[in-house]
Enzyme design. Sequence first.
Site, PDB file in Angstrom:
ATOM      1  N   HIS A  36       0.834  -1.204   0.000  1.00  0.00           N
ATOM      2  CA  HIS A  36       0.000   0.000   0.000  1.00  0.00           C
ATOM      3  C   HIS A  36       0.866   1.250   0.000  1.00  0.00           C
ATOM      4  CE1 HIS A  36      -3.509  -2.505   0.892  1.00  0.00           C
ATOM      5  NE2 HIS A  36      -4.272  -1.439   0.743  1.00  0.00           N
ATOM      6  N   LYS A  42      -9.918  -8.726   7.013  1.00  0.00           N
ATOM      7  CA  LYS A  42     -10.600  -9.205   8.204  1.00  0.00           C
ATOM      8  C   LYS A  42     -10.455  -8.186   9.321  1.00  0.00           C
ATOM      9  CE  LYS A  42      -6.918 -11.652  10.658  1.00  0.00           C
ATOM     10  NZ  LYS A  42      -6.862 -11.178  12.044  1.00  0.00           N
TER      11      LYS A  42
HETATM   12  S1  SF4 Z   1      -6.321 -17.234  12.612  1.00  0.00           S
HETATM   13 FE1  SF4 Z   1      -4.767 -16.368  13.943  1.00  0.00          FE
HETATM   14  S2  SF4 Z   1      -2.866 -16.483  12.831  1.00  0.00           S
HETATM   15 FE2  SF4 Z   1      -4.529 -16.755  11.375  1.00  0.00          FE
HETATM   16  S3  SF4 Z   1      -4.970 -14.701  10.574  1.00  0.00           S
HETATM   17 FE3  SF4 Z   1      -6.313 -15.004  12.337  1.00  0.00          FE
HETATM   18  S4  SF4 Z   1      -5.174 -14.170  14.083  1.00  0.00           S
HETATM   19 FE4  SF4 Z   1      -3.722 -14.442  12.414  1.00  0.00          FE
END
Ligand code: SF4
Lengths: 194, 292
Positions: A37, A105
């Site tokens: 970015h 996310k």
């Molecule tokens: S599951 Fe755990 S290691 Fe995988 S992206 Fe999410 S926080 Fe990070």
Amino acid sequence: MEYKFKTPLSESDARTLRINDIVYLTGTIYTARDQAHKRILEIISRGDILPIDFRGMAIYHCGPIVKKINDEWIVVAAGPTTSTRMELYEYDVIRTLGVRMVIGKGGMGLRTAEACKAYGAVYAEFTGGAAVLAAQSIRRVKGVEWLDLGVPEALWILEVENFGPLTVVIDSYGANIHENVNKKAYEKMSSILK
Amino acid sequence: MGMIDPKVIENVCIEIIRKAVIYLPDDVKNALKTAYDNEVSDVAKAQLKAILDNVKLAESIEAPVCQDTGIITFFVEVGASFPGINYIEKSIINATRTATSKIPLRPNAVHPFTNKNSGDNTGHFIPYIHWNIVDGDSLKLTVMPKGGGSENVCKFKMLTPADGIDGVKKFIINSVLEANGMPCPPTIVGVGIGGGADISMVLAKKALLRPLNKRSPESQIAKMEMELYNILNETGIGPMGLGGRTTVLGVNIEYAHRHIASLPVAVAFNCWAARRASAVVYGDGAYKVYGD
Ligand code: SF4
């Protein structure tokens, strides 16, 4: 509602989507994390040309695990990374590149939501950590740029088929699932936290 | 007693890294299944379904369950008369390199000043090793590959003794509210209380290694773990922070005696991909990898 879309997306595709909608994407997506970015915006501010065209495309906050077999890159695992780290850059990226979907996310902030509203884009989430599931829908690696940033931070150009389920979390009308959930959570805890 | 072949230790290390990053422990898998059954909203169910599908898929094609295989951390309990004590560190480093290229793991170790990625998950102090010298002649190795998403929301605070346990609870609740969807909930919350700034955080990390079906042996603390588990799930943050009934899979609390003047509290998170694996290497070179 559930949608199947092909990239590049149009403004009206993006504006059709509302929070809680589910999307499956087919076509090309680009991974980009913090360093990519940052570099994108540096190149633009110098007035130079980017190696790929982002118009109508989806940016995926992801640093994959890859391996090379006979000179061909294979993606082993490719779940999303926490999107808030890209908050600093995303408004300008959406504004200047014409990106229609940002995938990650954990949610994004007010500036990204503003850009979604102003320029017609959405922020969607793929289930964090569901990395093998994500890799399943990656048909092939079309290319990679900026490997000097390291494998996770490089710009991976991926061909995907029915990549999803992606949950629309910020739409182009100012709605934001995390904001709603968060507000309720603080309200529920207020008596305990007093 | 003869010396142990360093290759044995190295191979055991590779084996537990591999086991940890591909196969989730049974207690974690069971907790995720229960969570799926308990959820009612479409969004929450969809998140947990993706997680459970992903866990199965990872096992069947033997790929890391999450792309973020973390900074590799080892907890070592070595018997004072273990015949190979001087190979342990080197073996762990070699194993990390081999595991990175063979499994593969994502190269995550970056020099903080130059931003250069070492490419093999090793570097200054990395993989990190927590040492503990015990009696006997065997070696216990535990690996915890822990991703950045759950690490970035870890919290520490120096409370005052007047804040008391009530203040500790509030700090834990606030930490979970602030973390929101970022550490990939449902999470495991590890809490370390007392000791000092460093000690409380190490205890919080160690708390994450305790299986979900084991409560603290001290009843007062076990009760607080259950109480916080219920309260935190009342927040409604839910899987991935998109709303739902399961925000945490468990709360594990460890403590050390505190200084009269201070009440340090550390809160560490493990994401749903709560990876850990252990093995014991005996003095004669035989070894056993743990079920979970
Ligand atoms: S599951 Fe755990 S290691 Fe995988 S992206 Fe999410 S926080 Fe990070």
